[in-house]
Design a protein around this motif. Structure first.
Motif, mmCIF file in Angstrom:
data_model
loop_
_atom_site.group_PDB
_atom_site.id
_atom_site.type_symbol
_atom_site.label_atom_id
_atom_site.label_comp_id
_atom_site.label_asym_id
_atom_site.label_seq_id
_atom_site.Cartn_x
_atom_site.Cartn_y
_atom_site.Cartn_z
ATOM 1 N N VAL A 85 38.297 57.486 39.345
ATOM 2 C CA VAL A 85 38.715 56.990 40.651
ATOM 3 C C VAL A 85 38.480 55.490 40.725
ATOM 4 C CG1 VAL A 85 38.330 57.226 43.112
ATOM 5 C CG2 VAL A 85 38.068 59.171 41.641
ATOM 6 N N GLY A 86 39.423 54.793 41.357
ATOM 7 C CA GLY A 86 39.163 53.391 41.668
ATOM 8 C C GLY A 86 39.674 52.404 40.647
ATOM 9 N N MET A 87 40.274 52.883 39.569
ATOM 10 C CA MET A 87 40.799 51.936 38.594
ATOM 11 C C MET A 87 42.064 52.515 38.003
ATOM 12 S SD MET A 87 38.129 52.505 35.519
ATOM 13 C CE MET A 87 36.688 52.774 36.450
ATOM 14 N N GLU A 103 42.897 50.447 32.636
ATOM 15 C CA GLU A 103 41.564 49.853 32.725
ATOM 16 C C GLU A 103 40.512 50.866 32.261
ATOM 17 O OE1 GLU A 103 41.541 48.938 36.851
ATOM 18 O OE2 GLU A 103 42.226 46.894 36.531
ATOM 19 N N LYS A 106 35.404 47.967 46.268
ATOM 20 C CA LYS A 106 36.021 49.272 46.458
ATOM 21 C C LYS A 106 35.651 50.248 45.364
ATOM 22 C CE LYS A 106 40.037 47.807 44.095
ATOM 23 N NZ LYS A 106 41.179 47.889 43.525
ATOM 24 N N HIS A 107 34.864 49.812 44.392
ATOM 25 C CA HIS A 107 34.511 50.758 43.344
ATOM 26 C C HIS A 107 33.360 51.623 43.789
ATOM 27 C CE1 HIS A 107 37.126 48.457 40.966
ATOM 28 N NE2 HIS A 107 36.367 47.405 40.952
ATOM 29 N N ARG A 132 31.825 48.009 37.694
ATOM 30 C CA ARG A 132 32.728 49.028 37.205
ATOM 31 C C ARG A 132 32.682 49.169 35.696
ATOM 32 N NH1 ARG A 132 38.710 47.663 37.489
ATOM 33 N NH2 ARG A 132 38.170 47.007 35.415
ATOM 34 N N ASP A 133 32.564 48.042 34.997
ATOM 35 C CA ASP A 133 32.706 48.096 33.545
ATOM 36 C C ASP A 133 31.400 48.088 32.799
ATOM 37 O OD1 ASP A 133 35.468 45.849 33.741
ATOM 38 O OD2 ASP A 133 35.405 48.023 33.682
ATOM 39 N N ARG A 170 37.985 50.466 29.101
ATOM 40 C CA ARG A 170 36.529 50.588 29.244
ATOM 41 C C ARG A 170 35.985 51.607 28.276
ATOM 42 N NH1 ARG A 170 33.882 52.805 34.675
ATOM 43 N NH2 ARG A 170 34.610 54.786 33.866
#
Lengths: 522, 215
Positions: free
Chosen positions: B169-171, B175, A41-42, A428-429, B179
């Motif tokens: 968006v999305g986290m 978080e 979903k990212h 994501r990270d 990051r």
């Protein structure tokens, strides 16, 4: 009646050299995806952000070193939109190539479905391409001859020095990339063992064999050549010199495309469905190719350690990084501990062990041991999808597959086109394709032809510093070439398998590139 | 510290000679239940004491939960028929009809995790300086359509929309903060403090980004 000469046998039996896989450190890139990170979903914006953040400082340092001493004193602007009109300034950002011929999902949706889709293009570039530089604030268009000389693809992090034109574009005078990262492994001290005992030291080199594109299960298989290959690697085939060389091969890496995607043509079926955006054509499932591959692997694994990577044609998922094959796929071969299923791409650390003299006559002194200190090498192996994807962006008379692979090392990124035209997992990270350290050997499988090059850092002398060896491994089913890389000296040899009357291999293969010598044995 | 009062009562409770343990009951919400006047909140005790032949044990309940996060330990609730009492005042125990069953029924869930989070003080002084930076970043304009939004919302929304920390968006916000910190971008510490408070963790309006549920 003349008696036959007795067949020469070695005075003592040959023993295969060994190497070990060194466990990875925390700076080793890992391409495995944990089950908890498997969410889709990212958005892909995160990858671009992490890539820019990870590489920005390296590019900035190099750009400063290069441009700070200039007379015109160029200004460094932090944001792409802050460039000053009529002053020389430099800015760092991500390259985006706006190409009308790139596969566009909107065109695909808007297409009339009664007409079959056009086949995928081999090259995307055309005259209407434009190069943009992007960062978090916005994007600007880069113009100038320097840009096309640099041969960029989407996703590269560069610094551009230039001036803003009246139309709002940025005219580029010079560009700077991140350059080669520091090497992952330490320098080998005392590696000048070549001057002592040439005949002994030359026989004790350790090689890593690399193969790609076995394509088992294709309609015109290279079964005879594969059988010869297996016999060669296990030491059963060839004369004493061949066996001598084969005994120095410490491990085998299979870099992708072991199974074939082509349908086994049943009667009457002639047309192959055209592919869309890399989606695989529907293959009639037949278990036999897998059984054949497992049988070959079982023969190989009982002789030497094997690493197998998934490739474009393999049943492992289309998005990069492809996850390792499940071991259960390979039956009996999976019971061996020295059988490694790797992800694609994969970073391996291999250490040649200290060689012990296997010749009983030689007295074991401490001096003979110090000639061959243990050496650890980092290998980065991919099955070729990133390089083949970048190949579509660039006109190939000036560029070549080897130069593209060398550029990826200089850009410090394995697959810069990753979310754009190359399918990629939504991270994501972090961006795992960023090369924080340079490997010693970079192996790219699935290539149409063999090629090799030594890439050193650009600053200072070309070859005096450490170099990385790039090897393009050609597809075995087309060329029949097995590549051997020397772990100590980074030299490359080819072994060519061919059968008279059959198509694959055995031809006049000329290896291109520096320092590679091809040894063809039919 | 527990100061248990051993009040002899001569009312109904049957002669439970079994020794009872004094332990602390934590309440997460500050509903005042059976309070009579004069109830003072007192600190809970980590000590467990054994009392012999006791009917009424006074337990100390901490009704407020701020700034004492460190010393609390988890306590278990034991539904012993021995008189588990709440209320600091002895006269709360008058009601003999408050049988153990009833008391058990309205006992709050007492299990509390270690390291209790501080509460978010919306109009407190802790974030004033940072709020000043935030206003400066927004050009000292009043936020539009901001009915029902307090300062904390503003601080967090500006954190979301700062592009130097990446896409929001999305986290969750925490978080994203982690990051940004791992990349060395120095996100503001006050934001992290807000995000680790009680409300910052539990309420979506604080823990998730502005576009949560809309994108």
């Amino acid at each position: 009646m003349a008696t036959l000469d007795s067949i020469p046998t070695p005075s003592c039996p040959l023993v295969r050299s060994t190497s070990t896989v060194v466990p990875s450190t925390e700076t080793t890139p890992s391409f495995l995806i944990d089950p908890k990170n498997k969410s889709y979903k990212h958005q892909y914006a995160n990858i671009y952000f992490t890539r820019l953040t990870m590489l920005r400082s390296a590019v900035e340092e190099r750009a400063r070193a290069r441009w700070d001493g200039l007379q015109s004193e160029p200004l460094h602007v932090a944001r792409v939109l802050d460039i000053v009109k009529s002053q020389l300034c430099w800015v760092i950002g991500t390259v985006y190539m706006d190409m009308p011929l790139k596969p566009n999902v909107l065109e695909d949706i808007g297409r009339d479905h009664s007409i079959p889709a056009p086949p995928p293009r081999e090259k995307f570039y055309c005259d209407e391409d434009s190069v943009m530089l992007e960062d978090e604030s916005g994007r600007i268009k880069l113009v100038g001859n320097r840009v096309s000389e640099e041969r960029l693809v989407t996703g590269v992090i560069v610094a551009a020095l230039g001036m803003e034109t009246p139309t709002g574009d940025f005219e580029v005078v010079d560009m700077c990339t991140a350059g080669l990262a520091t090497f992952a492994e330490e320098e080998i001290l005392g590696s000048d063992a070549m001057d002592v005992d040439v005949d002994f030291s030359s026989t004790r080199d350790e090689y890593v064999a690399v193969i790609s594109g076995l394509s088992i299960g294709s309609p015109s298989p290279a079964d005879a050549q594969i059988q010869m290959l297996v016999e060669y690697l296990t030491g059963e085939a060839g004369g004493p010199e061949d066996q001598q060389l084969a005994s120095q091969i410490t491990r085998l890496i299979i870099a992708g495309n072991s199974l074939s995607l082509e349908e086994y043509m049943e009667e009457g079926e002639e047309d192959k469905r055209p592919r869309k955006f890399g989606a695989s054509a529907q293959a009639n499932f037949s278990p036999h190719p897998n059984l054949a591959l497992s049988a070959h692997l079982h023969d190989l694994i009982s002789a030497l350690p094997v690493h197998i990577l998934p490739g474009e044609d393999d049943p492992s998922g289309i998005i990069l990084p492809q996850q390792p094959f499940p071991r259960a796929m390979f039956g009996k071969a999976a019971t061996f501990e020295s059988f490694y299923c790797e992800s694609n791409p994969a970073w391996l650390r291999v250490r040649c062990d200290e060689t012990e003299s296997s010749i009983r006559n030689e007295r074991r002194t401490s001096s003979s041991k110090s000639n061959h200190p243990p050496v650890t090498r980092s290998l980065l192996v991919t099955s070729g999808q990133p390089v083949l994807d970048m190949y579509k962006y660039l006109p190939t008379p000036p560029s070549s597959l080897v130069s593209i692979a060398a550029s990826t090392l200089r850009w410090r990124h394995v697959a810069p086109t990753a979310p754009d035209t190359l399918w990629c997992h939504p991270y994501r990270d972090r961006d795992p394709f960023v090369l924080r350290k340079t490997p010693d050997i970079y192996l790219v499988g699935g290539m149409p032809k063999f090629g090799t090059k030594l890439v050193g850092s650009e600053d200072g002398s070309g070859r005096a510093g450490r170099c990385c060896r790039i090897v393009l491994v050609p597809s075995f089913s087309q060329t029949g070439i097995l590549v051997l890389v020397n772990l100590r000296t980074l030299e490359v040899q080819c072994v060519d398998f061919g059968v008279e009357g059959l198509s694959a291999g055995g031809g006049e293969q000329r290896s291109s590139g520096d320092d590679g010598d091809a040894m063809a044995e039919g | 510290m527990s100061s248990t009062k051993k009040s002899r009562r001569n009312n109904s409770a049957p002669a439970l000679k079994q020794g009872t343990l004094a332990f602390s009951v934590k309440r997460t919400n500050s509903h005042t239940t059976t309070k009579t006047k004069g109830t003072l909140p007192r600190r809970s005790s980590p000590l467990i004491e054994k009392h012999a032949a006791e009917d009424a044990i006074d337990l100390e309940i901490n009704n407020e939960q701020d700034s004492d996060a460190v010393l609390e330990i988890s306590s278990e609730e034991e539904y012993s028929p021995a008189s588990v009492k709440r209320g600091g005042a002895p006269n709360a125990t008058k009601a003999s009809t408050s049988s153990p069953a009833k008391r058990l029924k309205d006992n709050p869930p007492a299990v509390k995790s270690v390291g209790q989070r501080p509460t978010l003080d919306v109009s407190g002084k802790a974030y004033r300086k940072h709020y000043g930076h935030v206003r400066e970043k927004m050009g000292h304009l009043e936020p539009i359509h901001s009915e029902g939004q307090n300062r904390i919302h503003q601080i967090l929304r500006v954190f979301d929309m700062s592009y130097e920390y990446g896409p929001c968006v999305g986290m969750s916000r925490l978080e994203r903060w982690e990051r940004a910190a791992s990349f060395g971008l120095n996100p503001p510490d006050e934001v992290r403090h807000i995000l680790l408070t009680e409300e910052g963790v539990e309420k979506d309006e604080y823990s998730q980004c502005v576009l949560y549920g809309e994108v």
